[in-house]
Each structure stands twice: as C-alpha cells, then as structure tokens.
Scaffold this motif. Structure first.
Motif, PDB file in Angstrom:
ATOM      1  N   GLN A   1       0.829  -1.203   0.000  1.00 29.91           N
ATOM      2  CA  GLN A   1       0.000   0.000   0.000  1.00 29.91           C
ATOM      3  C   GLN A   1       0.865   1.256   0.000  1.00 29.91           C
ATOM      4  O   GLN A   1       0.561   2.239  -0.675  1.00 29.91           O
ATOM      5  CB  GLN A   1      -0.938  -0.011   1.210  1.00 29.91           C
ATOM      6  CG  GLN A   1      -2.005  -1.090   1.097  1.00 29.91           C
ATOM      7  CD  GLN A   1      -3.191  -0.819   2.006  1.00 29.91           C
ATOM      8  OE1 GLN A   1      -3.109   0.011   2.890  1.00 29.91           O
ATOM      9  NE2 GLN A   1      -4.282  -1.521   1.778  1.00 29.91           N
TER      10      GLN A   1
ATOM     11  N   TYR B   1       0.203   3.593  -3.000  1.00 25.48           N
ATOM     12  CA  TYR B   1      -0.653   4.758  -2.724  1.00 25.48           C
ATOM     13  C   TYR B   1       0.083   5.932  -2.115  1.00 25.48           C
ATOM     14  O   TYR B   1      -0.452   7.032  -2.066  1.00 25.48           O
ATOM     15  CB  TYR B   1      -1.773   4.378  -1.746  1.00 25.48           C
ATOM     16  CG  TYR B   1      -2.744   3.384  -2.304  1.00 25.48           C
ATOM     17  CD1 TYR B   1      -3.616   3.744  -3.322  1.00 25.48           C
ATOM     18  CD2 TYR B   1      -2.794   2.086  -1.821  1.00 25.48           C
ATOM     19  CE1 TYR B   1      -4.504   2.836  -3.837  1.00 25.48           C
ATOM     20  CE2 TYR B   1      -3.689   1.162  -2.330  1.00 25.48           C
ATOM     21  CZ  TYR B   1      -4.541   1.543  -3.337  1.00 25.48           C
ATOM     22  OH  TYR B   1      -5.421   0.639  -3.850  1.00 25.48           O
TER      23      TYR B   1
ATOM     24  N   GLY C   1      -7.020   3.590  -1.766  1.00 27.93           N
ATOM     25  CA  GLY C   1      -6.541   2.581  -0.829  1.00 27.93           C
ATOM     26  C   GLY C   1      -7.582   2.134   0.176  1.00 27.93           C
ATOM     27  O   GLY C   1      -8.471   2.889   0.539  1.00 27.93           O
TER      28      GLY C   1
ATOM     29  N   LEU D   1      -5.854  -1.128   5.864  1.00 27.94           N
ATOM     30  CA  LEU D   1      -5.120  -2.371   6.078  1.00 27.94           C
ATOM     31  C   LEU D   1      -5.866  -3.287   7.043  1.00 27.94           C
ATOM     32  O   LEU D   1      -5.954  -4.500   6.856  1.00 27.94           O
ATOM     33  CB  LEU D   1      -3.731  -2.026   6.646  1.00 27.94           C
ATOM     34  CG  LEU D   1      -2.790  -3.177   6.918  1.00 27.94           C
ATOM     35  CD1 LEU D   1      -2.362  -3.804   5.601  1.00 27.94           C
ATOM     36  CD2 LEU D   1      -1.574  -2.679   7.695  1.00 27.94           C
TER      37      LEU D   1
END
Lengths: 268, 441
Positions: A34, A38, A140, A143
């Motif tokens: 990520q 991103y 994104g 997480l």
C-alpha cells in the motif's frame, strides 16, 4: 488496491534486497504494498487518462489531473482531482481528505453553478467516475479492514511475488482478494477479486511499470494499469502520464480555494 | 446595462494589460455544446393569451465557452454564453452566462465581471444564497445550471488557515427571473389595474449590494457565517392612485440578511444545518402589505449513501414570519393570509446505473403547511462522451385551491399549481477529444 504491475527493472537493480525479506508477516507485506502503491514520495502529481471500455469495445475517456500529498507523520493524505475531459464534466474537481480509520472528507466542485459541496463518502466501493475502479481502489483500503494470509510465493512473469489473500472482516463487495505483490518494488502486479459465490469478478493488472526519479530517490510506479470486470467484460485502462514525485505541492492547494479556482500551475 | 457593464470590466481587465511576457503565453481554449430543450404541458390546459400552445419550452442553444490563463496561472479569464433560438416566442437571442477576469495572488483572489456565486448547504432551499435565480428556467425544465443567474460584481476572496473571507460587491442589481404569465398560470390580484410600473434599484453607490461569507473548518466541521446588504429579488408592490386611476408600482424592497451554516460527516453520512434572518428594511413593523415581512429561515439536511451508487438527501426547511399580527391586520380585504410558519420536507434520490451511463434522480418536496407537493423525476443517459439525453418531468400537486395571497407570495408559488411538463434535453459537447492548448503541458 490500486497497484499491481510488472516490474522487471527494479529486480535487476537490487537483487540483494529480495533475500533480506524472508518470512514477513502478511499484513506487513500488504502494508508495504500500500505504501508503494498509494503513498510513494511526499507528494505526487500526474495527468491521468482513463479509458472505460465496454464488452463491445465502445470507449469513453476521462482525463484528469491528480495531485496527492501525504501528511507528515501519519497515514493521512490529501487528494485534489481536476477533470479536463469529457466536456460536460470539464472543470469539475474533487477534494479528498483521507484518514486511515474513519470516513474521508470529500468535496466536489460543480463548475456550472460554481458550487462546492460535501459529498457522502460512506460507500467507498462506489464507482469512481463510472469506471471499474472504486473510490477505494483509487485511494486505498484500510489495512485493518481485511485479514491477510500469505498463500505462497511464486513468479509472475519475471517477478518474484508474494501471493497474499485478503479476506474482508466486514461485509464488502468481494469475499476475498488475491494479490501478487512484487518482492522488489512492493507493487501489486496483479489482483483478483472474488465475489460472494467465490467466482472471479474483477482482475487488476499493472501493465507497465516505470522507475521515476525524484531528488535522488526512485519510485517504481505503475504507469499503466487495468481493472477488468471479467463477468461483464467491461474494463478500465488507466495511464498515468507525466508522473512526478516530491514536487513540493503546498498544503493550501488541498483546500476549498482550489476547487473554486483551480491552481493552473499544478494541473497543467 | 448588465451586458455593457460586464463587457466594460472585461475590456479593462483583458490580459493585454498584463506584462508582455505573460501576454505572449495566454492560451485561450474554446469549448461548447449544442442543446435542445422541449417541455410539453400534460394537463391540456393553457394560460389565457399564452404563447407556445402545448409547449412551455422549445429551444435550441449553442454554448460557447472561452477560457484562458497566463503562463503563471495567476491571471485568468472566462467568457461563457449561449446563443439560442426560442421557438415558443419565435426569437433569437443571447445569454451571457459568465464573463470575468481574475487574478490569483498568494492569499487573495480577485474576480471582476459577471459571475455565478453559490453559497449555502441547501439543495434547492436557499437561505444565505441571496444571489439571483432564474425560476422560469427551473420550472420550465432547463438543466439545473440555468437556475443560477450571474451577478455583475467584484469578488474578493482571502484564504488562510485561520479564516477564509469571500466578499461580493454588486453595483448592478439583478432580480430573480420569474415565470412569465405567457407560459405559466399565475395568479395576479392586480391584473385588472391598467397602469403598472416596475422600478429596479438604480446604479448608485448606496445601492451596491454587498455579500460576505466567512468560513473555516473547526473540528471537522465546515462552518460559514454570512451577511448580505441589498434587496429582495422578488418585487413587492404598492398600490396608489393617479388622479383616481389605480396604479401599481412594483419595486424591490431593501433587505439585510445574516446567517450561518455548518456541515460535517456524521451518522454515516453528512449532516448540515443552515439558518438565517431576513430583515426586511422597508417593512420593519410588518405593516406594509406589499412588502414581505422579516423572516427566520432554518434548514436541516442529512445525506447518505443507501447502497452502492444510490444516494439520498433528506431536508427539512422552516420559514417563520416576524410581526405576524401586524401582517394580518394590514392585509387588504380579499387576500388570504399566509401562515405564520411554513414548513417543507424534501427527499432527493440519485441512482447511477451501468457505469454511470444512466442517472435516475427524483426530487420530491412536500409542505404540510401549504398542503402541496412538488416533484421532479429525471432520467439522463450518456450516449457517449459527447452526447447525452435527459428526460425530466415536473409535477405540482396542491390540496388547496388557488386563492388570493399577497402579491409577492403569489408569484413565488403560483407556478407550482400549473405545471406538469416533461422536458427532453439533448446535448452534444464540443470540441473533439485530445489535449486542448490550454491544458497541454
């Protein structure tokens, strides 16, 4: 989610790095992916061309300028998106203040009436301007929203990859996602999204990766990427043109003022 | 007058007056569209002496939009206007939508010329957006952008983390464009009066309208404070006599407004509040029957995504009249009194389908105090990047029979009782794809 690509150059430059990264936890791998996809650089500026292509090959095109800035310290980000085409959305602009663990603040500027409005950001799975990418794909996904497992390690083309399975903890529009994450660049080179029936629904591919230099650093970037809906045959091809990092975009660009009067210097 | 003033300002500010270096780098791009609009009556009824027969609207429009900026981006201009053929009135005319030149400084932005300004958080409920509207366009079914009229103004904006300031000074008064009796059913209590005069505020320093907005973010909240010194945009009326002949004089009463709005992410959506006070300077006591009384206006709104590509906005609006007893006591015989408090609820649903090539939307507003409802369902379909077609239908339902009301009010609401008209808009956008000179790197 945005990221996925084929990254051959980087592997040639730093083959030693690969061996240093063994047995990383899955969440750490996704976190790095990520970050690479991103959050590369302190800021980023690009001209983005999106082709929306239906199963019959009929194409529609969106052209926009994208500015992104990472806030110091945390994972907060600011985005400014300005549309050049098509004609009926020309001068339309989005401002997004993205937070890691709560709903984004999103504003839209509608040029026909010179109006700035907040827009609801609850469903980040909504299509981004009618493309196969969702808002979440563009900026994104949290997480912590998924459980991550490393399924295996394998080569995708010439690139050694981790294959990570991500399963949403709460209801989402996919039941699981497989990501091929390049061990060198950390970019996702391919992603497969499966629907509730465990059928393959969408496939992301990073079709072209370039190493973009800025101030002595190099940022591998997926400059061409595709999201395909394999069930409908519709796909969206995205080309990032003239990408530059660490260009020093001032923070005040990411305010209502820029919506009202686009900062020419940054969107040309 | 408005056109002349806008053009004068543009001539003064034309980037020929910028430095030679910048002048050489002024790329001007021209865009535009062709649009056809047609609205057909569905009730079969037509206004007496009306025009257009079954059509409320029948027109073709050519939009031309020229814009440019200096190399630095600090100087810019925009000219946007329509040439249209109105098939109902059988005339060809022009509509200069916006024409301004501007300068962007480090903290200040300046714009001079005709420009559209939109403030506030309401969807079709306007409290602190005191800028002129074109209600005829709205009710006849043109696209929403035509609801807003430009003001010929100087606009100065200051931006900082601590506070943002937006000031709009308008020397040239612009009224709301109200539905014409030639196309809409309007109740006019003074229809029999032969002599009717209309007075607009002359261009004088003391008639310059000033609107101010102060805003900033406070704890995730977008907060704005507003103030405005100017005029009502719908005329009031005075009745007197000239040697025994009754005479109606319409004029725009003076108005001061102030208010505030706040908006933030909350409850999985967006919550908005807006309020304002309308201080009617020419009727402080509320006893002038032809001038609106002072009011309070309050709006609460909630928007959220109900499902993917489906968004709903709920609004509640209340308008309360001050000095109600004076108003009742001064109301001429034969006029039905307004309620002290008006309330309206609205819902807007918007659904995108098929990669946003289809957009379904419906706006429905109902007023329990007025016992009426207004609805505008709309379907639009994007045929390509350049063409779209839009179908909109306007409905008004009232449980009350039309009755005499104060003049200003009647005009505001009467059209609602008369329209049920589908509009078809076909739009084709120019120019061809590809980077335009102004946006190329």
């Amino acid at each position: 989610m945005l990221a996925r690509i084929v990254f051959a150059l980087m592997a040639a430059f730093c083959p030693l790095v690969i061996h240093a990264q063994e047995k990383l936890p899955a969440a750490e791998i996704v976190d790095r992916a990520q970050a690479a996809f991103y959050s590369a650089g302190a800021d980023m500026k690009a001209r983005v061309v999106m082709d929306l292509i239906n199963a019959d090959g009929k194409k529609r095109t969106r052209v926009l300028s994208m500015l992104r800035k990472n806030l110091p310290g945390g994972r907060e980000q600011r985005y400014f998106l300005y549309f050049h085409e098509p004609g009926d959305v020309r001068r339309t602009a989005f401002l997004v203040w993205k937070y890691p663990e709560k709903d984004d603040d999103r504003w839209i500027f509608i040029p026909a009436v010179n109006m700035t409005r907040r827009i609801a950001a609850r469903d980040s799975r909504s299509s981004f301007v009618g493309s196969d990418f969702s808002y979440e794909d563009i900026s994104g996904r949290d997480l912590a929203a998924d459980s991550h497992t490393v399924l295996r390690e394998e080569k995708l083309g010439a690139s050694a990859c981790y294959v990570v399975q991500s399963t949403p903890k709460a209801a989402a529009d996919f039941s699981r996602k497989l990501s091929w994450i390049d061990k060198t660049s950390w970019l996702p080179l391919k992603e497969e999204y499966y629907d509730a029936q465990n059928q393959l629904a969408r496939v992301f591919t990073a079709d072209k990766i370039e190493a973009i230099s800025a101030g002595g650093k190099t940022y591998p970037t997926a400059v061409k990427r595709t999201m395909k809906n394999v069930q409908s045959g519709h796909r969206t091809e995205v080309v990032f043109e003239s990408v530059s990092y660490d260009v020093g975009i001032p923070p005040e660009i990411f305010t209502e003022r820029s919506l009202q009067q686009a900062p020419e210097k940054w969107i040309r | 007058m408005r056109l002349a003033s806008a053009l004068t300002v543009l001539a003064i500010l034309w980037p020929g007056n910028l430095g030679a270096e910048e002048k050489n780098r002024l790329p001007v791009t021209i865009h535009g569209f062709l649009m056809g609009n047609a609205s057909v009556r569905m009730t079969g009824k037509r206004p007496l002496m009306g025009e257009g027969g079954a059509f409320v609207l029948g027109e073709e429009r050519l939009r031309l939009d020229a814009s440019g900026a200096t190399k630095s981006g600090n100087g810019f201009l925009l000219i946007k206007g329509d040439i249209f053929h109105d098939a109902v009135a059988n005339r060809v005319d022009g509509d200069l939508r916006e024409a301004y030149a501007g300068f962007r400084g480090s903290r200040f932005d300046l714009r001079l010329g005709r420009q559209i300004v939109t403030w506030g958080v309401g969807d079709l409920f306007f409290i602190n957006d005191v800028f002129p509207k074109d209600w005829e366009s709205f009710f006849s079914g043109r696209p929403m952008e035509y609801l807003k009229r430009g003001v010929d103004a100087v606009r100065l904006q200051y931006s900082s983390d601590a506070l943002n300031v937006d000031v709009v000074a308008t020397p040239f008064f612009t009224a709301d464009a109200l539905p014409s009796p030639k196309r809409f059913f309007l109740y006019n209590p003074f229809a029999a009066v032969a002599e009717q005069r209309q007075h607009t505020p002359p261009v004088r320093a003391e008639n310059t309208e000033v609107a101010l907005r102060l805003y900033r973010r406070i704890a995730g909240l977008d907060v704005s404070l507003y103030g405005h010194h100017g005029f009502w945009r719908m005329p009031g009326a005075n009745m007197d006599s000239d040697n025994g002949t009754p005479r109606i004089s319409r004029f725009y009463p003076r108005l001061v407004t102030w208010g505030a709005s706040a908006q933030r992410n909350l409850l999985d959506g967006i919550v908005s509040f807006e309020g304002g006070r309308y201080n009617s300077l020419d009727d402080r006591g509320g006893a002038a029957p032809g001038v609106p009384n002072s009011q309070w206006r309050v709006l609460a709104a909630y928007q959220r995504q109900l499902a993917r590509e489906l968004t709903a906005t709920f609004q509640g609006y209340v308008e309360a009249m001050e000095s109600y007893n004076s108003y009742r006591n001064s109301l001429p015989a034969g006029f039905r009194a307004e309620d002290r408090v008006r309330g309206v609820f609205s819902v807007r649903l918007t659904q995108f389908l098929s990669y946003q090539n289809w957009r379904l939307s419906a706006f429905i507003a109902c007023s329990p105090t007025d016992s009426d409802c207004f609805a505008q369902p709309e379907v639009s379909h994007r045929l390509s990047d350049k063409s779209q077609i839009r179908f909109l239908s306007t409905w008004a339902l009232s449980a009350r029979r039309p009755a005499a009301r104060s003049a200003a009010r009647t005009r505001e609401r009467a059209p609602l009782a008369a329209i049920a008209s589908p509009t078809v808009t076909v739009e084709h956008v120019y120019p061809p794809s590809g980077p335009s000179p102004g946006t190329a790197a």
